[in-house]
Design a protein around this motif. Sequence first.
Motif, mmCIF file in Angstrom:
data_model
loop_
_atom_site.group_PDB
_atom_site.id
_atom_site.type_symbol
_atom_site.label_atom_id
_atom_site.label_comp_id
_atom_site.label_asym_id
_atom_site.label_seq_id
_atom_site.Cartn_x
_atom_site.Cartn_y
_atom_site.Cartn_z
ATOM 1 N N ARG A 1 0.815 -1.218 0.000
ATOM 2 C CA ARG A 1 0.000 0.000 0.000
ATOM 3 C C ARG A 1 0.844 1.262 0.000
ATOM 4 N N ASP A 2 2.049 1.168 0.531
ATOM 5 C CA ASP A 2 2.889 2.347 0.644
ATOM 6 C C ASP A 2 3.792 2.535 -0.573
ATOM 7 N N ALA A 3 3.642 1.702 -1.604
ATOM 8 C CA ALA A 3 4.408 1.829 -2.837
ATOM 9 C C ALA A 3 3.632 2.659 -3.850
ATOM 10 N N ALA A 4 4.331 3.094 -4.900
ATOM 11 C CA ALA A 4 3.700 3.793 -6.014
ATOM 12 C C ALA A 4 3.771 2.888 -7.236
ATOM 13 N N ALA A 5 2.613 2.559 -7.803
ATOM 14 C CA ALA A 5 2.553 1.696 -8.981
ATOM 15 C C ALA A 5 2.617 2.550 -10.239
ATOM 16 N N LEU A 6 3.471 2.149 -11.176
ATOM 17 C CA LEU A 6 3.625 2.865 -12.440
ATOM 18 C C LEU A 6 3.548 1.880 -13.595
ATOM 19 N N ALA A 7 3.085 2.377 -14.751
ATOM 20 C CA ALA A 7 3.159 1.623 -16.000
ATOM 21 C C ALA A 7 4.329 2.178 -16.795
ATOM 22 N N LEU A 8 5.326 1.319 -17.039
ATOM 23 C CA LEU A 8 6.508 1.722 -17.800
ATOM 24 C C LEU A 8 6.758 0.698 -18.895
ATOM 25 N N ALA A 9 6.894 1.173 -20.119
ATOM 26 C CA ALA A 9 7.220 0.298 -21.250
ATOM 27 C C ALA A 9 6.273 -0.901 -21.317
ATOM 28 N N GLY A 10 5.016 -0.682 -20.975
ATOM 29 C CA GLY A 10 4.025 -1.750 -21.027
ATOM 30 C C GLY A 10 4.055 -2.704 -19.860
ATOM 31 N N GLU A 11 4.860 -2.402 -18.835
ATOM 32 C CA GLU A 11 4.956 -3.249 -17.655
ATOM 33 C C GLU A 11 4.550 -2.469 -16.410
ATOM 34 N N ARG A 12 4.018 -3.185 -15.426
ATOM 35 C CA ARG A 12 3.686 -2.585 -14.146
ATOM 36 C C ARG A 12 4.863 -2.765 -13.196
ATOM 37 N N VAL A 13 5.331 -1.669 -12.616
ATOM 38 C CA VAL A 13 6.408 -1.730 -11.628
ATOM 39 C C VAL A 13 5.981 -0.962 -10.389
ATOM 40 N N LEU A 14 6.618 -1.273 -9.269
ATOM 41 C CA LEU A 14 6.312 -0.629 -8.006
ATOM 42 C C LEU A 14 7.540 0.109 -7.497
ATOM 43 N N LEU A 15 7.373 1.388 -7.173
ATOM 44 C CA LEU A 15 8.415 2.155 -6.509
ATOM 45 C C LEU A 15 8.222 1.974 -5.012
ATOM 46 N N LEU A 16 9.203 1.413 -4.354
ATOM 47 C CA LEU A 16 9.082 1.054 -2.942
ATOM 48 C C LEU A 16 9.685 2.130 -2.040
ATOM 49 N N PRO A 17 9.080 2.374 -0.877
ATOM 50 C CA PRO A 17 9.604 3.393 0.043
ATOM 51 C C PRO A 17 11.038 3.128 0.488
ATOM 52 N N GLN A 18 11.443 1.869 0.446
ATOM 53 C CA GLN A 18 12.791 1.493 0.873
ATOM 54 C C GLN A 18 13.826 1.718 -0.235
ATOM 55 N N LYS A 19 13.484 2.549 -1.220
ATOM 56 C CA LYS A 19 14.401 3.002 -2.269
ATOM 57 C C LYS A 19 14.778 1.888 -3.241
ATOM 58 N N ALA A 20 13.781 1.136 -3.667
ATOM 59 C CA ALA A 20 13.983 0.055 -4.625
ATOM 60 C C ALA A 20 12.782 -0.007 -5.557
ATOM 61 N N VAL A 21 12.935 -0.772 -6.629
ATOM 62 C CA VAL A 21 11.848 -0.999 -7.590
ATOM 63 C C VAL A 21 11.554 -2.491 -7.625
ATOM 64 N N TYR A 22 10.268 -2.826 -7.697
ATOM 65 C CA TYR A 22 9.868 -4.224 -7.824
ATOM 66 C C TYR A 22 9.107 -4.404 -9.128
ATOM 67 N N TRP A 23 9.513 -5.410 -9.897
ATOM 68 C CA TRP A 23 8.853 -5.774 -11.159
ATOM 69 C C TRP A 23 8.089 -7.065 -10.904
ATOM 70 N N PRO A 24 6.781 -6.979 -10.649
ATOM 71 C CA PRO A 24 6.032 -8.162 -10.195
ATOM 72 C C PRO A 24 6.024 -9.318 -11.183
ATOM 73 N N ARG A 25 5.925 -9.029 -12.477
ATOM 74 C CA ARG A 25 5.783 -10.130 -13.438
ATOM 75 C C ARG A 25 6.965 -11.093 -13.379
ATOM 76 N N LEU A 26 8.154 -10.584 -13.164
ATOM 77 C CA LEU A 26 9.338 -11.445 -13.064
ATOM 78 C C LEU A 26 9.803 -11.643 -11.631
ATOM 79 N N GLU A 27 9.036 -11.162 -10.670
ATOM 80 C CA GLU A 27 9.399 -11.277 -9.244
ATOM 81 C C GLU A 27 10.820 -10.760 -9.008
ATOM 82 N N MET A 28 11.104 -9.608 -9.620
ATOM 83 C CA MET A 28 12.451 -9.043 -9.600
ATOM 84 C C MET A 28 12.499 -7.766 -8.770
ATOM 85 N N LEU A 29 13.437 -7.739 -7.845
ATOM 86 C CA LEU A 29 13.703 -6.571 -7.026
ATOM 87 C C LEU A 29 14.940 -5.877 -7.596
#
Length: 225
Positions: free
Chosen positions: A10-38
């Motif tokens: 809930r505390d992340a910001a979800a963005l659509a980039l290059a046709g993919e959904r990514v999450l900007l995390l408060p802990q200064k990281a990005v999460y790409w859910p489709r590939l389970e990649m931090l």
Amino acid sequence: MNQGDNGGPRDAAALALAGERVLLLPQKAVYWPRLEMLVIADIHFGKAAAFRSFGIPVPHGTTNENLDGLDTLIDATGATHVLFLGDFLHARASHAAATQAAMLAWRRRRCDLVLTLVRGNHDKHAGDPAEALGIDLVDEPYTVGPFSFCHHPDIDAPGYVLAGHVHPAYVLATRSDALRLPCFVVGPARMILPSFGSFTGGYTVKPAPGERIFVTSGEAVHSVR
């Protein structure tokens, strides 16, 4: 880190980039859910040890603090792959025995995790991480799907660039006060991530035309421009 209705924190910001959904995390990281990649930028393991090797009195414990931060995000997101956008090690002194022992102990606990390092400028001086850490080493740009993972944000790459190197921060100012926070810089062709490391500092940025700024307080991510 609480889960939201969209499957992300809930505390992340979800963005659509290059046709993919990514999450900007408060802990200064990005999460790409489709590939389970931090995605982590500029963790700079061993920076404090490097300073101490020159006789500069700086705090101990930053390596464990960084590892604890990784654990928190891996557990919260369910990541199976962590990709580091360069500057994994800070200097040759980062190979100090205590630093390496902490990292190897962490890796033994996280033996099933896929780790990839896109080499950055500090990595070239520090040397590659210990082979026992089991990290796949690649050079920039490293392209997966629509994204090109880089250390330097201005490199020529075929995909949408996710990069570090700058350690961006943004100043929120009122008439009477100002607050400087780490930030994500999101543009039409690239994103610059804040430095993940606990002892790395930051560089104040001003957004270029077409860029958006997302600051993180450590508890939530907010769009400010």
